[in-house]
Design a protein around this motif. Structure first.
Motif, PDB file in Angstrom:
ATOM      1  N   SER A  11       0.811  -1.218   0.000  1.00 37.95           N
ATOM      2  CA  SER A  11       0.000   0.000   0.000  1.00 37.95           C
ATOM      3  C   SER A  11       0.843   1.266   0.000  1.00 37.95           C
ATOM      4  CB  SER A  11      -0.908   0.033   1.232  1.00 37.95           C
ATOM      5  OG  SER A  11      -1.810  -1.038   1.207  1.00 37.95           O
ATOM      6  N   HIS A  12       2.113   1.129   0.379  1.00 36.33           N
ATOM      7  CA  HIS A  12       3.000   2.283   0.460  1.00 36.33           C
ATOM      8  C   HIS A  12       4.252   2.096  -0.389  1.00 36.33           C
ATOM      9  CE1 HIS A  12       0.552   2.515   4.189  1.00 36.33           C
ATOM     10  NE2 HIS A  12       0.441   3.771   3.748  1.00 36.33           N
ATOM     11  N   SER A  13       4.132   1.300  -1.444  1.00 35.39           N
ATOM     12  CA  SER A  13       5.263   1.027  -2.329  1.00 35.39           C
ATOM     13  C   SER A  13       4.802   1.062  -3.782  1.00 35.39           C
ATOM     14  CB  SER A  13       5.845  -0.362  -2.028  1.00 35.39           C
ATOM     15  OG  SER A  13       6.288  -0.451  -0.697  1.00 35.39           O
ATOM     16  N   GLU A  14       5.732   1.391  -4.669  1.00 37.57           N
ATOM     17  CA  GLU A  14       5.443   1.337  -6.102  1.00 37.57           C
ATOM     18  C   GLU A  14       6.720   1.047  -6.863  1.00 37.57           C
ATOM     19  OE1 GLU A  14       3.789   5.220  -7.032  1.00 37.57           O
ATOM     20  OE2 GLU A  14       5.740   5.929  -7.713  1.00 37.57           O
ATOM     21  N   VAL A  15       6.545   0.365  -7.989  1.00 35.25           N
ATOM     22  CA  VAL A  15       7.671   0.017  -8.851  1.00 35.25           C
ATOM     23  C   VAL A  15       7.317   0.481 -10.257  1.00 35.25           C
ATOM     24  CG1 VAL A  15       9.052  -1.858  -9.810  1.00 35.25           C
ATOM     25  CG2 VAL A  15       8.293  -1.953  -7.422  1.00 35.25           C
ATOM     26  N   SER A  16       8.146   1.357 -10.811  1.00 34.88           N
ATOM     27  CA  SER A  16       7.866   1.894 -12.142  1.00 34.88           C
ATOM     28  C   SER A  16       9.103   1.801 -13.034  1.00 34.88           C
ATOM     29  CB  SER A  16       7.406   3.352 -12.043  1.00 34.88           C
ATOM     30  OG  SER A  16       8.449   4.182 -11.587  1.00 34.88           O
ATOM     31  N   PHE A  17       8.846   1.963 -14.318  1.00 41.84           N
ATOM     32  CA  PHE A  17       9.922   2.024 -15.311  1.00 41.84           C
ATOM     33  C   PHE A  17       9.576   3.107 -16.310  1.00 41.84           C
ATOM     34  CE2 PHE A  17       6.856  -1.179 -16.568  1.00 41.84           C
ATOM     35  CZ  PHE A  17       6.599  -0.889 -17.901  1.00 41.84           C
ATOM     36  N   ASP A 117      20.993   2.354  -7.438  1.00 42.47           N
ATOM     37  CA  ASP A 117      21.250   3.376  -6.433  1.00 42.47           C
ATOM     38  C   ASP A 117      20.088   3.380  -5.455  1.00 42.47           C
ATOM     39  OD1 ASP A 117      23.695   4.310  -7.555  1.00 42.47           O
ATOM     40  OD2 ASP A 117      22.540   5.419  -9.054  1.00 42.47           O
ATOM     41  N   VAL A 118      20.399   3.486  -4.172  1.00 39.64           N
ATOM     42  CA  VAL A 118      19.382   3.443  -3.136  1.00 39.64           C
ATOM     43  C   VAL A 118      19.571   4.645  -2.208  1.00 39.64           C
ATOM     44  CG1 VAL A 118      18.439   2.107  -1.204  1.00 39.64           C
ATOM     45  CG2 VAL A 118      19.367   0.912  -3.206  1.00 39.64           C
ATOM     46  N   VAL A 119      18.464   5.270  -1.875  1.00 38.82           N
ATOM     47  CA  VAL A 119      18.454   6.284  -0.828  1.00 38.82           C
ATOM     48  C   VAL A 119      17.623   5.692   0.306  1.00 38.82           C
ATOM     49  CG1 VAL A 119      17.786   8.607  -0.150  1.00 38.82           C
ATOM     50  CG2 VAL A 119      18.698   8.195  -2.449  1.00 38.82           C
ATOM     51  N   PHE A 120      18.271   5.494   1.438  1.00 36.73           N
ATOM     52  CA  PHE A 120      17.618   4.925   2.614  1.00 36.73           C
ATOM     53  C   PHE A 120      16.908   6.051   3.342  1.00 36.73           C
ATOM     54  CE2 PHE A 120      18.318   3.521   7.190  1.00 36.73           C
ATOM     55  CZ  PHE A 120      17.210   2.681   7.207  1.00 36.73           C
ATOM     56  N   GLY A 121      15.586   5.933   3.467  1.00 41.09           N
ATOM     57  CA  GLY A 121      14.794   6.982   4.094  1.00 41.09           C
ATOM     58  C   GLY A 121      14.748   6.901   5.604  1.00 41.09           C
ATOM     59  N   PHE A 135      12.817   3.150   1.335  1.00 40.09           N
ATOM     60  CA  PHE A 135      13.908   3.237   0.371  1.00 40.09           C
ATOM     61  C   PHE A 135      13.396   3.828  -0.941  1.00 40.09           C
ATOM     62  CE2 PHE A 135      14.439  -0.408   3.087  1.00 40.09           C
ATOM     63  CZ  PHE A 135      15.760  -0.368   3.471  1.00 40.09           C
ATOM     64  N   SER A 136      14.222   4.657  -1.578  1.00 40.60           N
ATOM     65  CA  SER A 136      14.000   5.089  -2.956  1.00 40.60           C
ATOM     66  C   SER A 136      15.090   4.415  -3.782  1.00 40.60           C
ATOM     67  CB  SER A 136      14.118   6.603  -3.088  1.00 40.60           C
ATOM     68  OG  SER A 136      13.091   7.234  -2.353  1.00 40.60           O
ATOM     69  N   VAL A 137      14.673   3.718  -4.819  1.00 44.61           N
ATOM     70  CA  VAL A 137      15.601   2.916  -5.626  1.00 44.61           C
ATOM     71  C   VAL A 137      15.544   3.407  -7.062  1.00 44.61           C
ATOM     72  CG1 VAL A 137      16.182   0.573  -6.371  1.00 44.61           C
ATOM     73  CG2 VAL A 137      15.127   0.931  -4.128  1.00 44.61           C
ATOM     74  N   SER A 138      16.712   3.547  -7.688  1.00 50.55           N
ATOM     75  CA  SER A 138      16.743   3.963  -9.092  1.00 50.55           C
ATOM     76  C   SER A 138      17.904   3.277  -9.802  1.00 50.55           C
ATOM     77  CB  SER A 138      16.874   5.481  -9.210  1.00 50.55           C
ATOM     78  OG  SER A 138      18.090   5.923  -8.639  1.00 50.55           O
ATOM     79  N   GLY A 139      17.757   3.185 -11.095  1.00 42.89           N
ATOM     80  CA  GLY A 139      18.813   2.582 -11.912  1.00 42.89           C
ATOM     81  C   GLY A 139      18.394   2.574 -13.362  1.00 42.89           C
ATOM     82  N   ARG A 166      14.755   3.102 -17.541  1.00 39.08           N
ATOM     83  CA  ARG A 166      15.055   3.615 -16.204  1.00 39.08           C
ATOM     84  C   ARG A 166      14.091   2.984 -15.202  1.00 39.08           C
ATOM     85  NH1 ARG A 166      14.421   9.558 -16.764  1.00 39.08           N
ATOM     86  NH2 ARG A 166      13.328   9.004 -18.664  1.00 39.08           N
ATOM     87  N   ILE A 167      14.627   2.567 -14.090  1.00 40.40           N
ATOM     88  CA  ILE A 167      13.857   1.906 -13.044  1.00 40.40           C
ATOM     89  C   ILE A 167      13.751   2.856 -11.858  1.00 40.40           C
ATOM     90  CG2 ILE A 167      13.812  -0.061 -11.453  1.00 40.40           C
ATOM     91  CD1 ILE A 167      15.757  -1.432 -13.490  1.00 40.40           C
ATOM     92  N   ASN A 168      12.555   2.948 -11.306  1.00 41.90           N
ATOM     93  CA  ASN A 168      12.336   3.758 -10.104  1.00 41.90           C
ATOM     94  C   ASN A 168      11.397   2.995  -9.187  1.00 41.90           C
ATOM     95  OD1 ASN A 168      13.678   6.383 -10.784  1.00 41.90           O
ATOM     96  ND2 ASN A 168      12.284   6.211 -12.513  1.00 41.90           N
ATOM     97  N   ALA A 169      11.727   2.961  -7.910  1.00 40.72           N
ATOM     98  CA  ALA A 169      10.861   2.294  -6.949  1.00 40.72           C
ATOM     99  C   ALA A 169      10.864   3.066  -5.645  1.00 40.72           C
ATOM    100  CB  ALA A 169      11.319   0.863  -6.721  1.00 40.72           C
ATOM    101  N   GLU A 170       9.707   3.166  -5.059  1.00 43.23           N
ATOM    102  CA  GLU A 170       9.553   3.689  -3.708  1.00 43.23           C
ATOM    103  C   GLU A 170       9.094   2.487  -2.879  1.00 43.23           C
ATOM    104  OE1 GLU A 170      10.392   6.663  -2.576  1.00 43.23           O
ATOM    105  OE2 GLU A 170      11.043   7.220  -4.599  1.00 43.23           O
TER     106      GLU A 170
END
Length: 177
Positions: A11-17, A117-121, A135-139, A166-170
């Protein structure tokens, strides 16, 4: 050594490209169904012993039914034969809020090592006494390296879909009791 298990909070996560279309605009897509399991020693994610992410190919959504069906077809993901894409994290290395996650991404029959790349929240306890980490994830990756080689060129010579994805995930995960 006590291992802590963490599961995704969908409910608090998403995975996009994101992929360039005609090299002039970017199309965004999402995986609506995915799972993530992490095992750590303590709350230090540098101690991660297991990171397994799985996304259901049939859950692809780009807000265009025809395009989604094309992505599920044999031209791209071939969801009839390949139900999931899978990422096995092998190494999480973080200093402060910045980290890198390296692992094996499998799409269809192709497995390649990628680094994200990860940004730890941080870690918080919510109003329901659940411990959560964010976490915010990108690559980025080359889709052709994973066997997603469909190509088309317009009459004017423009490439329809770029190779770079490009990959982005929250991601929010919940520590299990």
């Amino acid at each position: 050594m006590i291992t802590q298990k963490w599961l995704v909070d969908p409910s608090h996560s998403e995975v996009s490209f994101k992929v360039k279309h005609l090299m002039i605009t970017t199309v965004t897509g999402y995986f609506g169904k995915f799972d993530l399991e992490v095992e750590t020693v303590s709350d230090d994610f540098n101690t991660a012993q297991k990171i397994v992410f799985v996304a259901e190919i049939d859950s692809i959504n780009t807000n265009d039914i025809q395009r989604d069906e094309h992505l599920r077809s044999a031209d791209f993901f071939n969801s009839v034969e390949n139900k999931y894409l899978k990422f096995l994290g092998r190494h999480y290395k973080g200093i402060g809020s910045d980290a890198q996650l390296t692992g094996q991404l499998t799409i269809g029959s192709v497995t390649r090592t990628i680094t994200l790349d990860v940004v730890f929240g941080g870690i918080v306890v919510d109003g329901y006494s659940q411990t959560k980490a964010g976490f915010s994830v990108s690559g980025k990756l080359s889709r052709k390296e994973f066997g997603l080689t469909w190509d088309a060129v317009t009459e004017a010579g423009n490439i329809v879909v770029s190779d770079e994805v490009r990959i982005n995930a929250e991601i929010q995960i919940v520590r299990q009791s």
